[in-house]
Design a protein around this motif. Structure first.
Motif, PDB file in Angstrom:
ATOM      1  N   SER A   9       0.856  -1.188   0.000  1.00 35.34           N
ATOM      2  CA  SER A   9       0.000   0.000   0.000  1.00 35.34           C
ATOM      3  C   SER A   9       0.888   1.231   0.000  1.00 35.34           C
ATOM      4  O   SER A   9       2.038   1.186   0.417  1.00 35.34           O
ATOM      5  CB  SER A   9      -0.940   0.009   1.207  1.00 35.34           C
ATOM      6  OG  SER A   9      -0.196   0.179   2.398  1.00 35.34           O
ATOM      7  N   SER A  10       0.319   2.323  -0.489  1.00 30.59           N
ATOM      8  CA  SER A  10       1.052   3.580  -0.522  1.00 30.59           C
ATOM      9  C   SER A  10       0.086   4.728  -0.284  1.00 30.59           C
ATOM     10  O   SER A  10      -1.038   4.710  -0.773  1.00 30.59           O
ATOM     11  CB  SER A  10       1.723   3.762  -1.889  1.00 30.59           C
ATOM     12  OG  SER A  10       2.394   5.007  -1.933  1.00 30.59           O
ATOM     13  N   SER A  11       0.530   5.698   0.447  1.00 30.96           N
ATOM     14  CA  SER A  11      -0.250   6.928   0.635  1.00 30.96           C
ATOM     15  C   SER A  11       0.523   8.105   0.047  1.00 30.96           C
ATOM     16  O   SER A  11       0.396   9.227   0.488  1.00 30.96           O
ATOM     17  CB  SER A  11      -0.527   7.159   2.123  1.00 30.96           C
ATOM     18  OG  SER A  11       0.698   7.268   2.824  1.00 30.96           O
ATOM     19  N   ALA A  12       1.306   7.832  -0.990  1.00 27.76           N
ATOM     20  CA  ALA A  12       2.260   8.818  -1.503  1.00 27.76           C
ATOM     21  C   ALA A  12       1.918   9.331  -2.907  1.00 27.76           C
ATOM     22  O   ALA A  12       2.822   9.646  -3.670  1.00 27.76           O
ATOM     23  CB  ALA A  12       3.655   8.206  -1.496  1.00 27.76           C
ATOM     24  N   LEU A  13       0.648   9.420  -3.274  1.00 31.25           N
ATOM     25  CA  LEU A  13       0.329   9.903  -4.619  1.00 31.25           C
ATOM     26  C   LEU A  13       0.864  11.307  -4.890  1.00 31.25           C
ATOM     27  O   LEU A  13       1.138  11.657  -6.027  1.00 31.25           O
ATOM     28  CB  LEU A  13      -1.181   9.870  -4.873  1.00 31.25           C
ATOM     29  CG  LEU A  13      -1.767   8.512  -5.218  1.00 31.25           C
ATOM     30  CD1 LEU A  13      -3.271   8.612  -5.408  1.00 31.25           C
ATOM     31  CD2 LEU A  13      -1.123   7.926  -6.459  1.00 31.25           C
ATOM     32  N   ALA A  14       1.034  12.102  -3.866  1.00 36.02           N
ATOM     33  CA  ALA A  14       1.544  13.464  -4.059  1.00 36.02           C
ATOM     34  C   ALA A  14       3.047  13.570  -3.815  1.00 36.02           C
ATOM     35  O   ALA A  14       3.621  14.640  -3.975  1.00 36.02           O
ATOM     36  CB  ALA A  14       0.803  14.429  -3.136  1.00 36.02           C
ATOM     37  N   ALA A  41      -0.721  11.583  -8.946  1.00 41.43           N
ATOM     38  CA  ALA A  41       0.114  10.795  -9.856  1.00 41.43           C
ATOM     39  C   ALA A  41      -0.563   9.504 -10.311  1.00 41.43           C
ATOM     40  O   ALA A  41       0.101   8.609 -10.812  1.00 41.43           O
ATOM     41  CB  ALA A  41       1.435  10.478  -9.166  1.00 41.43           C
ATOM     42  N   ALA A  42      -1.871   9.414 -10.188  1.00 42.08           N
ATOM     43  CA  ALA A  42      -2.566   8.169 -10.524  1.00 42.08           C
ATOM     44  C   ALA A  42      -2.368   7.759 -11.971  1.00 42.08           C
ATOM     45  O   ALA A  42      -2.178   6.582 -12.263  1.00 42.08           O
ATOM     46  CB  ALA A  42      -4.064   8.296 -10.227  1.00 42.08           C
ATOM     47  N   ILE A  43      -2.415   8.681 -12.900  1.00 41.55           N
ATOM     48  CA  ILE A  43      -2.309   8.339 -14.316  1.00 41.55           C
ATOM     49  C   ILE A  43      -0.866   8.334 -14.788  1.00 41.55           C
ATOM     50  O   ILE A  43      -0.369   7.349 -15.310  1.00 41.55           O
ATOM     51  CB  ILE A  43      -3.129   9.317 -15.184  1.00 41.55           C
ATOM     52  CG1 ILE A  43      -4.610   9.170 -14.871  1.00 41.55           C
ATOM     53  CG2 ILE A  43      -2.880   9.102 -16.661  1.00 41.55           C
ATOM     54  CD1 ILE A  43      -5.176   7.819 -15.184  1.00 41.55           C
ATOM     55  N   ASP A  44      -0.169   9.441 -14.603  1.00 42.70           N
ATOM     56  CA  ASP A  44       1.169   9.549 -15.202  1.00 42.70           C
ATOM     57  C   ASP A  44       2.221   8.701 -14.501  1.00 42.70           C
ATOM     58  O   ASP A  44       3.291   8.480 -15.046  1.00 42.70           O
ATOM     59  CB  ASP A  44       1.610  11.005 -15.284  1.00 42.70           C
ATOM     60  CG  ASP A  44       1.829  11.648 -13.921  1.00 42.70           C
ATOM     61  OD1 ASP A  44       1.343  11.102 -12.924  1.00 42.70           O
ATOM     62  OD2 ASP A  44       2.468  12.699 -13.874  1.00 42.70           O
ATOM     63  N   THR A  45       1.933   8.183 -13.332  1.00 44.28           N
ATOM     64  CA  THR A  45       2.916   7.352 -12.648  1.00 44.28           C
ATOM     65  C   THR A  45       2.367   5.948 -12.377  1.00 44.28           C
ATOM     66  O   THR A  45       2.907   4.970 -12.881  1.00 44.28           O
ATOM     67  CB  THR A  45       3.365   8.011 -11.328  1.00 44.28           C
ATOM     68  OG1 THR A  45       3.890   9.307 -11.620  1.00 44.28           O
ATOM     69  CG2 THR A  45       4.435   7.192 -10.637  1.00 44.28           C
ATOM     70  N   VAL A  46       1.302   5.850 -11.616  1.00 46.24           N
ATOM     71  CA  VAL A  46       0.798   4.530 -11.217  1.00 46.24           C
ATOM     72  C   VAL A  46       0.302   3.729 -12.421  1.00 46.24           C
ATOM     73  O   VAL A  46       0.687   2.579 -12.603  1.00 46.24           O
ATOM     74  CB  VAL A  46      -0.321   4.656 -10.164  1.00 46.24           C
ATOM     75  CG1 VAL A  46      -0.886   3.277  -9.828  1.00 46.24           C
ATOM     76  CG2 VAL A  46       0.213   5.325  -8.905  1.00 46.24           C
ATOM     77  N   ALA A  47      -0.539   4.320 -13.251  1.00 47.42           N
ATOM     78  CA  ALA A  47      -1.089   3.579 -14.391  1.00 47.42           C
ATOM     79  C   ALA A  47       0.011   3.157 -15.366  1.00 47.42           C
ATOM     80  O   ALA A  47      -0.007   2.046 -15.886  1.00 47.42           O
ATOM     81  CB  ALA A  47      -2.153   4.407 -15.097  1.00 47.42           C
ATOM     82  N   VAL A  48       0.968   4.034 -15.585  1.00 44.15           N
ATOM     83  CA  VAL A  48       2.079   3.698 -16.490  1.00 44.15           C
ATOM     84  C   VAL A  48       2.894   2.544 -15.915  1.00 44.15           C
ATOM     85  O   VAL A  48       3.224   1.581 -16.614  1.00 44.15           O
ATOM     86  CB  VAL A  48       2.961   4.938 -16.751  1.00 44.15           C
ATOM     87  CG1 VAL A  48       4.245   4.555 -17.463  1.00 44.15           C
ATOM     88  CG2 VAL A  48       2.181   5.962 -17.557  1.00 44.15           C
ATOM     89  N   ARG A  49       3.234   2.617 -14.647  1.00 46.93           N
ATOM     90  CA  ARG A  49       4.039   1.554 -14.028  1.00 46.93           C
ATOM     91  C   ARG A  49       3.268   0.239 -13.966  1.00 46.93           C
ATOM     92  O   ARG A  49       3.843  -0.832 -14.154  1.00 46.93           O
ATOM     93  CB  ARG A  49       4.485   1.970 -12.626  1.00 46.93           C
ATOM     94  CG  ARG A  49       5.511   3.088 -12.600  1.00 46.93           C
ATOM     95  CD  ARG A  49       6.892   2.640 -13.061  1.00 46.93           C
ATOM     96  NE  ARG A  49       7.489   1.643 -12.196  1.00 46.93           N
ATOM     97  CZ  ARG A  49       8.191   1.896 -11.117  1.00 46.93           C
ATOM     98  NH1 ARG A  49       8.454   3.134 -10.774  1.00 46.93           N
ATOM     99  NH2 ARG A  49       8.676   0.917 -10.392  1.00 46.93           N
TER     100      ARG A  49
END
Length: 82
Positions: A9-14, A41-49
């Motif tokens: 889990s992560s609470s670090a989207l920002a 960062a949901a799209i440009d980071t999490v979704a890409v990864r």
């Protein structure tokens, strides 16, 4: 998500540096579904990864729920007095 077994889990989207570490851990754990709120960062980071790891992305709706009060009423009252 019914039947899900959370591994990372992560609470670090920002906080992208911390988020990158959490995503590396998710990849190392071979997580196959990434649950994420649609913000920061949901799209440009999490979704890409997730795509790079071959995992599914599921977006969550984050709706605050009051424990001891009428949250909608409190927010409307705050708005009316602003």
């Amino acid at each position: 998500m019914a039947g899900a077994d959370p591994v990372v889990s992560s609470s670090a989207l920002a906080r992208r540096g911390e988020l990158e570490s959490d995503l590396a851990r998710a990849a190392a754990e071979r997580c196959d579904v990434y649950l994420v709120e649609l913000k920061a960062a949901a799209i440009d980071t999490v979704a890409v990864r997730a795509e790079q790891a071959g995992a599914r992305v599921v977006f969550l709706r984050n709706r605050p729920v009051a424990l001891d009060a009428d949250l909608d009423g409190e927010l409307l009252a705050f708005h009316d007095h602003a």
